[in-house]
Design an enzyme around this catalytic site. Structure first.
Site, mmCIF file in Angstrom:
data_model
loop_
_atom_site.group_PDB
_atom_site.id
_atom_site.type_symbol
_atom_site.label_atom_id
_atom_site.label_comp_id
_atom_site.label_asym_id
_atom_site.label_seq_id
_atom_site.Cartn_x
_atom_site.Cartn_y
_atom_site.Cartn_z
ATOM 1 N N GLY A 90 0.828 -1.215 0.000
ATOM 2 C CA GLY A 90 0.000 0.000 0.000
ATOM 3 C C GLY A 90 0.856 1.257 0.000
ATOM 4 N N GLY A 92 2.723 3.678 1.408
ATOM 5 C CA GLY A 92 3.339 3.896 2.710
ATOM 6 C C GLY A 92 3.938 5.284 2.828
ATOM 7 N N ARG A 93 4.185 5.902 1.681
ATOM 8 C CA ARG A 93 4.728 7.264 1.726
ATOM 9 C C ARG A 93 4.236 8.064 0.523
ATOM 10 N NH1 ARG A 93 10.599 7.186 -0.414
ATOM 11 N NH2 ARG A 93 10.642 5.285 -1.631
ATOM 12 N N LYS A 113 4.101 12.068 -3.184
ATOM 13 C CA LYS A 113 5.030 11.111 -2.584
ATOM 14 C C LYS A 113 5.897 11.818 -1.550
ATOM 15 C CE LYS A 113 8.020 7.483 -4.504
ATOM 16 N NZ LYS A 113 8.467 6.928 -5.791
ATOM 17 N N ASP A 125 9.237 5.845 7.382
ATOM 18 C CA ASP A 125 8.926 7.169 7.926
ATOM 19 C C ASP A 125 7.946 7.952 7.056
ATOM 20 O OD1 ASP A 125 10.502 7.700 5.767
ATOM 21 O OD2 ASP A 125 12.179 8.562 6.898
ATOM 22 N N ARG A 183 -1.895 -1.002 -9.651
ATOM 23 C CA ARG A 183 -0.760 -1.871 -9.970
ATOM 24 C C ARG A 183 -1.226 -3.318 -10.097
ATOM 25 N NH1 ARG A 183 2.971 1.330 -6.716
ATOM 26 N NH2 ARG A 183 1.837 3.268 -6.460
ATOM 27 N N ASP A 252 4.277 -4.750 -7.435
ATOM 28 C CA ASP A 252 3.627 -3.532 -6.948
ATOM 29 C C ASP A 252 4.135 -2.294 -7.678
ATOM 30 O OD1 ASP A 252 5.863 -4.587 -5.248
ATOM 31 O OD2 ASP A 252 5.865 -2.536 -4.505
ATOM 32 N N ASN A 253 5.130 -2.458 -8.526
ATOM 33 C CA ASN A 253 5.617 -1.334 -9.316
ATOM 34 C C ASN A 253 5.257 -1.480 -10.795
ATOM 35 O OD1 ASN A 253 6.714 -0.124 -7.060
ATOM 36 N ND2 ASN A 253 8.756 -0.990 -7.376
ATOM 37 N N ASP A 262 7.084 4.221 -10.652
ATOM 38 C CA ASP A 262 7.941 4.132 -9.482
ATOM 39 C C ASP A 262 9.424 4.165 -9.848
ATOM 40 O OD1 ASP A 262 8.249 4.207 -6.816
ATOM 41 O OD2 ASP A 262 6.894 2.538 -6.427
#
Ligand code: AMP
Ligand code: MG
Length: 497
Positions: A90, A92-93, A113, A125, A183, A252-253, A262
C-alpha cells in the site's frame, strides 16, 4: 488554464472508498521550497503554470496546506518483492491527494510522494529524500519526451527537514500524475485476501475508467487482460531499445496501464552491458537489464493468477502467450528504426544483434554509438552533406576500441542500406528520432542533485529543459552528450530513497 482552487476535482478511485483506500492526513514538511516544476505536466490538468509562482504553492505540495476538493487517501496493494509475496504493502509514503478531470474528460490522479506516514508505512517514515524526488521528476518528464509511457511529475518541493537513510538527507515531496496508479499488486491484494467481490469491483472500475472500449463486451475482463499484456510488451520493448533499466520490477511497481511506474534506482545505460544491474541492492541481478522482459512476463503471470477467481485459466494462458511475439515484434521495429531500416528483412535481427555484441565486447557507449550511426552517410549519395553531417565515419568508429571490427560492421550495414535503396536524408531523420542525443545519465542527475542539496536548483532546471527535446541537436548543450566521466562508474544507486 485554471488556478489550483478552480481545477475540476472529482472523486473517482477515491469514491470506491474502503477497502480500496483509506483517508490520511499529510504530515507537513518543514520550510518547503519549490525545487522544480513542469509546465508540460501542469497542462495535462489545465493548471495555469503561473500558479507555481504563488507563495502558497510549495506549502500545498508539502502537505502544509490544503484546498477544497482535496481529500487525501492512501491506496492499498500487495506485491511480489524480489520474488517474495508481501501480503500487504500500500501507499506507505504516497497519497492520492486528489483527482482532476481535464477539459477533454480525461481523469488524472494527483499522487503526492513523501507526505508522511500512512497506515501502510510499516517501519518506514513516510518520507522521500530530495535526491530520489529529483531523479523521479527528471526521469518521468524525460521518459515522456522520449515517447515512453510513464507517470508524469508536476513538481518537487524541497525542505529543511532531515530524513535518515544510509546518511542524513533532505526530505522532499514529488507530485506524480497518472490516469491511474493501480498496480498488478492492487489486484493481487484482493485476490490473495479472498475479497472476490472487491476484486470484481476493481476489475469493473478499471475497465470502465481506463478501457471503456471493452465495457459492454461479454468478455471484457479477458480483453482488458490482453490489453495489459500488449501494453506491457510495448513498454518493455521501449525500455530495452532505449537502454533503460527500471531496477525494481516488483509486481507492486507494475502499472495496469503499462506506464513506467515508481522511479527508484533506475538507470540509462552508458556503456552497453546487457547484464547491467542499476540497483546496488539487487545482489542476485534479478532485475538486470537483459532480464527485464522475462521478469515482465513473470509479473504478468502473477497478475493472471490474481484474476483466476474471475476469468478462465485457459484464456488467460492464451493471452500470456501473446507477450513474447509482441515484444519481439515491437523491439525489432524499434531496432530497425535505430539502424535506419525501413523494409524488414529476415536477417535484420542478426545485424542489430551483431552490433550490440560488438558494443558489449568493447564497452561502447550506448546512446553515443547509435546517435553517431544516425549521422553517417549510407554511401549512396552525398545528400547528407547538405544536412551538414559530412561523410566521416570517425564519430562512430571513435566509440569502439577495435575500430576495424566496427568498420566491418559498417560495411555490412551500408550493403543492407543499399539493398533497400535507402536515401540518406530520410534515413538519418528516422534514425535521429530513434536515437536520442541526450538521456538522463546517472552522473548528470547526480551533478544536479549535488547542487540542489547545496540549495542551487539551476542544474535540475537545466536538465529538465534539455531533456524535453532529447532528439534535437541542441549544439549549445553538446557537453551533456559527452562520454561520462570516470567517477560516474562508481556511482551506486540503491533501493533506499
Ligand atoms: P518502493 O520500493 O518505493 O516501491 O516501495 C515499496 C513499499 O514500501 C511501498 O508500499 C512503499 O509505500 C513502502 N515504502 C517505501 N519507502 C517508504 C518509507 N520511507 N516510508 C514508508 N513506506 C515506504
Ligand atoms: Mg513502489
Amino acid at each position: 488554464m485554471a488556478r489550483l482552487e478552480d481545477l475540476n476535482y472529482h472523486a473517482h478511485f477515491a469514491a470506491l472508498a474502503e477497502p480500496f483506500s483509506v483517508p490520511v492526513t499529510p504530515t507537513p514538511l518543514a520550510s518547503p521550497q519549490l525545487v522544480a516544476f513542469s509546465a508540460d505536466a501542469a497542462a495535462l490538468i489545465d493548471l495555469d503554470p503561473s500558479e507555481a509562482e504563488r507563495p502558497a504553492f510549495a506549502d500545498l505540495f508539502a502537505g502544509a496546506a490544503s484546498i477544497s476538493g482535496w481529500e487525501p487517501r492512501a491506496m492499498v496493494y500487495a506485491g511480489h518483492q524480489f520474488g517474495v509475496y508481501v501480503p500487504r504493502l500500500g501507499d506507505g509514503r504516497a497519497l492520492l491527494l486528489a483527482e482532476v478531470r481535464d477539459r477533454d474528460g480525461g481523469n488524472w490522479q494527483l499522487h503526492l510522494k513523501g507526505a508522511g506516514a500512512t497506515p501502510f508505512s510499516r517501519m518506514g517514515d513516510g518520507r522521500a529524500v530530495l535526491r530520489s524526488s529529483i531523479r523521479e521528476f527528471l526521469c518521468s518528464e524525460a521518459m515522456h519526451a522520449l515517447g515512453i509511457p510513464t507517470t508524469r511529475a508536476l513538481c518537487v518541493i524541497g525542505s529543511g527537514e532531515t530524513v535518515y537513510r544510509e546518511t542524513p538527507e533532505k526530505g522532499a515531496t514529488v507530485l506524480r500524475l497518472a490516469p491511474s496508479h493501480t498496480r498488478f499488486g492492487t489486484f493481487q491484494y484482493f485476490a490473495m485476501t479472498n475479497q472476490h467481490d472487491a476484486l470484481k469491483r476493481l476489475l469493473e472500475f478499471t475497465i470502465a475508467e481506463h478501457f471503456p472500449q471493452h465495457r459492454h463486451e461479454a468478455d471484457a475482463g479477458l480483453r482488458f487482460f490482453r490489453d495489459v499484456v500488449r501494453r506491457t510488451a510495448g513498454l518493455l520493448a521501449q525500455w530495452q531499445a532505449f537502454g533503460f533499466a527500471h531496477g525494481v520490477m516488483n509486481t507492486d511497481n507494475m502499472s495496469v496501464l503499462g506506464l513506467t511506474l515508481d522511479y527508484g534506482p533506475f538507470g540509462f545505460m552508458d556503456r552497453y552491458n546487457p547484464a547491467y544491474i542499476c540497483n546496488h541492492s539487487d545482489t542476485s541481478g534479478r532485475y538486470a537489464f537483459d532480464e527485464q522482459p522475462t521478469v515482465a512476463l513473470w509479473n504478468l503471470c502473477r497478475f493472471a493468477e490474481a484474476l483466476l477467481p474471475l476469468l478462465d485459466r485457459e484464456q488467460l494462458a492464451e493471452a500470456l502467450a501473446e507477450f513474447e511475439p509482441q515484444i519481439i515484434e515491437q523491439y525489432s521495429t524499434l531496432m530497425r528504426g535505430k539502424l535506419g531500416l525501413t523494409h524488414p528483412e529476415d536477417d535484420d535481427r542478426e545485424l542489430s544483434a551483431s552490433l550490440l555484441q560488438l558494443m558489449a565486447a568493447q564497452g561502447a557507449d550506448y546512446p553515443r554509438s547509435f546517435r553517431a550511426l544516425s549521422q553517417l552517410t549510407g554511401g549512396s549519395t552525398g545528400s547528407s552533406v547538405l544536412a551538414g553531417s559530412g561523410n566521416d565515419d570517425r564519430r562512430f568508429l571513435d566509440e569502439f576500441a577495435d575500430r576495424e571490427a566496427a568498420a566491418n560492421w559498417l560495411q555490412r550495414w551500408r550493403a543492407r542500406l543499399a539493398r533497400e535503396g535507402s536515401i540518406d536524408l530520410q534515413r538519418q531523420a528516422i534514425q535521429q528520432r530513434h536515437n536520442p542525443k541526450y538521456v538522463l545519465r546517472n552522473y548528470l542527475a547526480q551533478q544536479a542533485i549535488a547542487k540542489a542539496e547545496a540549495g542551487d536548483f539551476s542544474e535540475v532546471q537545466a536538465l529538465h529543459a534539455l531533456l524535453r527535446k532529447p532528439f534535437d541537436e541542441q549544439p549549445e548543450h553538446e557537453r551533456y552528450a559527452a562520454l561520462p566521466p570516470d567517477w560516474s562508474r562508481e556511482l551506486e544507486i540503491s533501493c533506499s530513497s
